[in-house]
Design a protein around this motif. Structure first.
Motif, PDB file in Angstrom:
ATOM      1  N   ASP A  11       0.826  -1.206   0.000  1.00  0.00           N
ATOM      2  CA  ASP A  11       0.000   0.000   0.000  1.00  0.00           C
ATOM      3  C   ASP A  11       0.862   1.259   0.000  1.00  0.00           C
ATOM      4  O   ASP A  11       0.554   2.235  -0.703  1.00  0.00           O
ATOM      5  CB  ASP A  11      -0.925   0.004   1.218  1.00  0.00           C
ATOM      6  CG  ASP A  11      -2.067  -1.000   1.086  1.00  0.00           C
ATOM      7  OD1 ASP A  11      -2.296  -1.498  -0.028  1.00  0.00           O
ATOM      8  OD2 ASP A  11      -2.724  -1.283   2.106  1.00  0.00           O
ATOM      9  N   THR A  12       1.938   1.239   0.777  1.00  0.00           N
ATOM     10  CA  THR A  12       2.816   2.402   0.829  1.00  0.00           C
ATOM     11  C   THR A  12       3.435   2.685  -0.539  1.00  0.00           C
ATOM     12  O   THR A  12       3.469   3.841  -1.000  1.00  0.00           O
ATOM     13  CB  THR A  12       3.931   2.186   1.866  1.00  0.00           C
ATOM     14  OG1 THR A  12       3.338   2.024   3.165  1.00  0.00           O
ATOM     15  CG2 THR A  12       4.891   3.364   1.901  1.00  0.00           C
ATOM     16  N   LEU A  13       3.910   1.644  -1.191  1.00  0.00           N
ATOM     17  CA  LEU A  13       4.520   1.821  -2.509  1.00  0.00           C
ATOM     18  C   LEU A  13       3.511   2.290  -3.542  1.00  0.00           C
ATOM     19  O   LEU A  13       3.785   3.195  -4.338  1.00  0.00           O
ATOM     20  CB  LEU A  13       5.160   0.508  -2.954  1.00  0.00           C
ATOM     21  CG  LEU A  13       6.446   0.102  -2.223  1.00  0.00           C
ATOM     22  CD1 LEU A  13       6.826  -1.328  -2.568  1.00  0.00           C
ATOM     23  CD2 LEU A  13       7.572   1.059  -2.568  1.00  0.00           C
ATOM     24  N   TRP A  14       2.330   1.691  -3.534  1.00  0.00           N
ATOM     25  CA  TRP A  14       1.326   2.069  -4.534  1.00  0.00           C
ATOM     26  C   TRP A  14       0.851   3.507  -4.327  1.00  0.00           C
ATOM     27  O   TRP A  14       0.668   4.254  -5.288  1.00  0.00           O
ATOM     28  CB  TRP A  14       0.164   1.090  -4.484  1.00  0.00           C
ATOM     29  CG  TRP A  14      -0.825   1.262  -5.605  1.00  0.00           C
ATOM     30  CD1 TRP A  14      -2.159   1.512  -5.495  1.00  0.00           C
ATOM     31  CD2 TRP A  14      -0.557   1.177  -7.013  1.00  0.00           C
ATOM     32  NE1 TRP A  14      -2.741   1.593  -6.735  1.00  0.00           N
ATOM     33  CE2 TRP A  14      -1.785   1.396  -7.691  1.00  0.00           C
ATOM     34  CE3 TRP A  14       0.587   0.957  -7.763  1.00  0.00           C
ATOM     35  CZ2 TRP A  14      -1.881   1.399  -9.082  1.00  0.00           C
ATOM     36  CZ3 TRP A  14       0.491   0.960  -9.149  1.00  0.00           C
ATOM     37  CH2 TRP A  14      -0.734   1.178  -9.797  1.00  0.00           C
ATOM     38  N   GLN A  15       0.699   3.912  -3.094  1.00  0.00           N
ATOM     39  CA  GLN A  15       0.314   5.294  -2.826  1.00  0.00           C
ATOM     40  C   GLN A  15       1.414   6.258  -3.265  1.00  0.00           C
ATOM     41  O   GLN A  15       1.136   7.321  -3.834  1.00  0.00           O
ATOM     42  CB  GLN A  15       0.016   5.470  -1.341  1.00  0.00           C
ATOM     43  CG  GLN A  15      -1.270   4.781  -0.902  1.00  0.00           C
ATOM     44  CD  GLN A  15      -1.401   4.711   0.613  1.00  0.00           C
ATOM     45  OE1 GLN A  15      -0.689   5.406   1.337  1.00  0.00           O
ATOM     46  NE2 GLN A  15      -2.302   3.854   1.096  1.00  0.00           N
ATOM     47  N   GLY A  19      -1.028   5.672  -7.107  1.00  0.00           N
ATOM     48  CA  GLY A  19      -2.094   4.725  -7.399  1.00  0.00           C
ATOM     49  C   GLY A  19      -3.348   5.011  -6.607  1.00  0.00           C
ATOM     50  O   GLY A  19      -3.297   5.534  -5.481  1.00  0.00           O
ATOM     51  N   ALA A  20      -4.474   4.678  -7.186  1.00  0.00           N
ATOM     52  CA  ALA A  20      -5.763   4.923  -6.528  1.00  0.00           C
ATOM     53  C   ALA A  20      -5.974   3.956  -5.378  1.00  0.00           C
ATOM     54  O   ALA A  20      -5.568   2.791  -5.431  1.00  0.00           O
ATOM     55  CB  ALA A  20      -6.899   4.779  -7.551  1.00  0.00           C
ATOM     56  N   ALA A  21      -6.586   4.462  -4.327  1.00  0.00           N
ATOM     57  CA  ALA A  21      -6.896   3.631  -3.171  1.00  0.00           C
ATOM     58  C   ALA A  21      -7.771   2.455  -3.593  1.00  0.00           C
ATOM     59  O   ALA A  21      -8.684   2.595  -4.399  1.00  0.00           O
ATOM     60  CB  ALA A  21      -7.607   4.459  -2.102  1.00  0.00           C
ATOM     61  N   GLY A  22      -7.469   1.314  -3.058  1.00  0.00           N
ATOM     62  CA  GLY A  22      -8.261   0.125  -3.337  1.00  0.00           C
ATOM     63  C   GLY A  22      -7.752  -0.709  -4.495  1.00  0.00           C
ATOM     64  O   GLY A  22      -8.100  -1.890  -4.607  1.00  0.00           O
ATOM     65  N   GLU A  23      -6.915  -0.120  -5.371  1.00  0.00           N
ATOM     66  CA  GLU A  23      -6.442  -0.888  -6.515  1.00  0.00           C
ATOM     67  C   GLU A  23      -5.500  -2.017  -6.109  1.00  0.00           C
ATOM     68  O   GLU A  23      -5.398  -3.024  -6.807  1.00  0.00           O
ATOM     69  CB  GLU A  23      -5.731   0.030  -7.512  1.00  0.00           C
ATOM     70  CG  GLU A  23      -6.684   0.904  -8.311  1.00  0.00           C
ATOM     71  CD  GLU A  23      -5.959   1.704  -9.379  1.00  0.00           C
ATOM     72  OE1 GLU A  23      -4.758   1.995  -9.187  1.00  0.00           O
ATOM     73  OE2 GLU A  23      -6.597   2.020 -10.385  1.00  0.00           O
TER      74      GLU A  23
END
Length: 454
Positions: A11-15, A19-23
């Protein structure tokens, strides 16, 4: 089953990648086991592989991502399984950790000019016992300063508290994990995407060395990108080349010569992605700063990394994974928590490998942005930022079960006919929309190809 640390890193990397939340819910993590470490290395391994897959899936307009924890951990050590031959040793005989008068220091001497710099400061020949005697007469901090000033690479072992108080440690703590910014404007990328080779038609220019950058471009090649790696005439890294040149064409080009720069500029103008790991001012000194690169290719996805971060007094310092581990407190924590009598780094060069997959994800996010808008992207991250991420993940479990032993059943199908001999590769730790990476070319030596787009 996905554990909390896995999800936190992912989650940290995607944010950080916007990246959109939940993806991240599209990611399924499989496999079990943890590499023995005082930090959660296997959690970072599977999360970084997964986030590169998630960025690719987003570029492909969706698709389930599956990442295998056990295989990701193994790839962080090596994917190559030579059949009947032995790769060159990964380390120069002088490289390593030495006790100084007041602590420990690591000398990184794999490159001949780095070795020469360290030996010139110490005033000895390249014999390990003589180096050890000379190092013992220095304080670690003074020797680190002297070797770096001479153009070499060294790192005093510091604890996490000392790094947090250090000006460079403070600069890393203030900086984001990575940056991705829109820059320039070119034509939108809308290549014909094949389900099994979604990056076919994408040209990637690779100006990276050793591990982090080459891991990134190896990943992109695995999904069809045409990767051209460029090295100076005198550069070699024999211990890792068979591991990281998979899927790439490798050429030599002297950017210090006008004719070499002209060839590079022509290649860059036709590239979609540039990944470079030169020190922040190195390309600028060659007349190839960010403004020049952007003028040559307004829509370029320009992704760069360095060792110690892009701000602070060490922003231009040479560095490698093993040195960053010494500087930021990882090696000291391993020694202290495991009751050892010498620096104890991570069991694999996890900063390099994880940063490589993060760089690949950054490039893919840049391609997705250009596909939508026609704009280019400029992105930056560092090994020190990845170290901060890993250390923020807490301690590794002391009673963690290690990954199950590897068997030939874990190898990918087929034999890779490398320039050194036949080899097998470990099965890929990732699938995106059911598709694993697959490489069209075996590993080749540096300089084996011409500096042209195929």
């Amino acid at each position: 089953m996905m554990t909390a640390p896995d999800r936190t890193f992912l989650d940290t990397l995607w944010q950080a990648l916007g990246g959109a939340a939940g993806e991240a819910a599209r990611v399924t993590l499989t496999g079990a086991g943890s590499l023995p470490s005082v930090f959660p290395v296997s959690d970072l391994a599977v999360a970084s592989v997964a986030v590169a897959g998630l960025a690719l899936g987003d570029l492909m307009d969706g698709g389930q991502v599956t990442a295998d924890r056990r295989l990701a951990s193994a790839w962080f050590a090596s994917s190559l399984r030579p059949q009947g031959w032995t790769p060159p040793p990964p380390w120069d005989p002088v490289a390593g950790d030495y006790p100084a008068a007041d602590g420990w220091i690591r000398l990184h001497t794999n490159a001949p000019h780095h070795r020469a710099a360290a030996l010139s400061v110490l005033g000895v020949a390249g014999e390990r016992e003589a180096v050890a005697r000379a190092v013992a007469g220095w304080t670690a901090g003074a020797l680190e300063t002297a070797v770096v000033a001479a153009g070499g690479c060294a790192a005093e072992m510091r604890g996490a508290d000392a790094w947090a108080a250090h000006p460079q440690g403070r600069a890393v703590a203030r900086a984001p994990l990575l940056t991705l910014e829109a820059a320039g404007r070119g034509a939108p990328v809308d290549w014909t995407r094949h389900s099994a080779r979604p990056l076919a038609g994408i040209r990637v220019l690779d100006l990276t060395r050793v591990l982090a950058g080459p891991v990134a471009t190896r990943f992109l090649a695995g999904y069809g990108a045409q990767v051209l790696r460029l090295d100076p005439p005198d550069w070699d890294e024999p211990g890792v080349v068979p591991e990281v040149t998979l899927g790439k064409r490798c050429a030599r080009l002297d950017l210090k010569r006008p004719d070499g720069r002209a060839v590079f500029e022509a290649l860059l103008a036709q590239a979609d992605v540039l990944v470079h790991g030169y020190r922040p001012d190195a390309l600028a000194r060659l007349g190839l700063d960010s403004a020049r690169r952007r003028a040559l290719n307004p829509g370029l996805v320009d992704i760069s990394l360095d060792a110690y971060g892009w701000a602070g007094p060490w922003a231009g310092r040479r560095g490698f994974d093993s040195l960053v581990q010494m500087s930021c407190g990882i090696a000291e924590a391993g020694m202290r928590r495991q009751g050892r009598d010498r620096p104890t780094p991570l069991p694999v060069q996890a900063l390099d490998h994880a940063t490589g997959y993060i760089l690949a994800a950054m490039a893919l996010r840049g391609l997705a942005h250009r596909r939508r808008t026609g704009q280019g992207t400029a992105g930056r991250t560092s090994l020190a930022a990845t170290a901060r991420l890993l250390m923020a993940g807490g301690e590794g479990a002391a009673d963690a079960v290690p990954p199950a032993p590897e068997t030939p059943a874990d190898w990918a199908p087929g034999v890779e006919h490398t320039a050194w001999g036949p080899a097998r590769r470990l099965a890929a730790p990732l699938t995106v929309a059911g598709v694993p990476p697959a490489w069209d070319r075996p590993a080749e030596p540096l300089g084996a190809s011409a500096p042209t787009w195929a």
